[in-house]
Write a protein that holds these residues in place. Sequence first.
Motif, PDB file in Angstrom:
ATOM      1  N   ILE A  70       0.849  -1.184   0.000  1.00 18.58           N
ATOM      2  CA  ILE A  70       0.000   0.000   0.000  1.00 18.58           C
ATOM      3  C   ILE A  70       0.886   1.236   0.000  1.00 18.58           C
ATOM      4  CG2 ILE A  70      -0.192   0.056   2.525  1.00 18.58           C
ATOM      5  CD1 ILE A  70      -3.092   1.045   2.147  1.00 18.58           C
ATOM      6  N   SER A  71       0.461   2.245  -0.731  1.00 23.25           N
ATOM      7  CA  SER A  71       1.200   3.494  -0.778  1.00 23.25           C
ATOM      8  C   SER A  71       0.208   4.627  -1.023  1.00 23.25           C
ATOM      9  CB  SER A  71       2.255   3.460  -1.878  1.00 23.25           C
ATOM     10  OG  SER A  71       1.665   3.285  -3.157  1.00 23.25           O
ATOM     11  N   ARG A  72       0.680   5.845  -0.811  1.00 24.59           N
ATOM     12  CA  ARG A  72      -0.203   6.985  -1.057  1.00 24.59           C
ATOM     13  C   ARG A  72       0.575   8.115  -1.688  1.00 24.59           C
ATOM     14  NH1 ARG A  72      -2.898   8.229   4.436  1.00 24.59           N
ATOM     15  NH2 ARG A  72      -3.983   9.771   3.156  1.00 24.59           N
ATOM     16  N   ASP A  73      -0.126   8.867  -2.516  1.00 26.07           N
ATOM     17  CA  ASP A  73       0.412  10.063  -3.140  1.00 26.07           C
ATOM     18  C   ASP A  73      -0.503  11.200  -2.707  1.00 26.07           C
ATOM     19  OD1 ASP A  73       1.159  12.186  -4.759  1.00 26.07           O
ATOM     20  OD2 ASP A  73       1.498  10.925  -6.515  1.00 26.07           O
ATOM     21  N   ASN A  74      -0.097  11.903  -1.680  1.00 25.28           N
ATOM     22  CA  ASN A  74      -0.973  12.946  -1.136  1.00 25.28           C
ATOM     23  C   ASN A  74      -1.167  14.107  -2.102  1.00 25.28           C
ATOM     24  OD1 ASN A  74      -1.609  11.615   1.245  1.00 25.28           O
ATOM     25  ND2 ASN A  74       0.132  12.478   2.365  1.00 25.28           N
ATOM     26  N   ALA A  75      -0.202  14.321  -2.983  1.00 27.66           N
ATOM     27  CA  ALA A  75      -0.360  15.379  -3.977  1.00 27.66           C
ATOM     28  C   ALA A  75      -1.509  15.059  -4.931  1.00 27.66           C
ATOM     29  CB  ALA A  75       0.933  15.556  -4.752  1.00 27.66           C
ATOM     30  N   LYS A  76      -1.753  13.776  -5.155  1.00 27.60           N
ATOM     31  CA  LYS A  76      -2.840  13.348  -6.037  1.00 27.60           C
ATOM     32  C   LYS A  76      -4.077  12.920  -5.245  1.00 27.60           C
ATOM     33  CE  LYS A  76       0.173  11.821  -9.794  1.00 27.60           C
ATOM     34  NZ  LYS A  76       0.570  10.702 -10.692  1.00 27.60           N
ATOM     35  N   ASN A  77      -3.973  12.980  -3.915  1.00 27.51           N
ATOM     36  CA  ASN A  77      -5.111  12.570  -3.081  1.00 27.51           C
ATOM     37  C   ASN A  77      -5.543  11.133  -3.398  1.00 27.51           C
ATOM     38  OD1 ASN A  77      -6.360  13.813  -0.881  1.00 27.51           O
ATOM     39  ND2 ASN A  77      -8.213  14.313  -2.017  1.00 27.51           N
TER      40      ASN A  77
END
Length: 124
Positions: A70-77
Motif C-alpha cells: 500500500i502506498s499513497r500520493d498525497n499530492a494526487k489525493n
Amino acid sequence: QVQLVESGGGLVQAGDSLRLSCAASGRTVSTYAIGWFRQAPGKEREFVAGVNGGGTSTYYQDSMKGRFTISRDNAKNTVYLQMNSLKPEDTAVYYCAADRVRFSDYRESSMDYWGKGTLVTVSS
C-alpha cells in the motif's frame, strides 16, 4: 464530505499483478488513515492493508505481507494497492475506506468513508 472511487480491478491470471487506485475527492485526505478491504463471494469483508495519514506507517493482514504493497500520493489525493503474485483466493471486491484520524485501528466500524469497490477476479 469525502468521496472515494476505486479503480484498477479486472480479470487476471494467477501469478499476475494489479495496481488498484483509490481516488479521493471533496477534500484532502492527506491526514486520514486509509485502508483497503476486500469481500470474497460468500465471505465477510476483511482488512487487507492500511496506511496512516502522512504515509509513514503501513499495516497488512499477515497473509498479504510480501505480496501486497500500500502506498499513497498525497499530492494526487490517491492511495494505491499494488498486488503481486495474485492467487485465485484473492478474488474479491476490493474497497478503500478512510478514517478521519492519522492512526486507525482499521476496524470497519472505525472507517468514516467508503468507496463502492472494484472487482478483482483471479483465474487459475
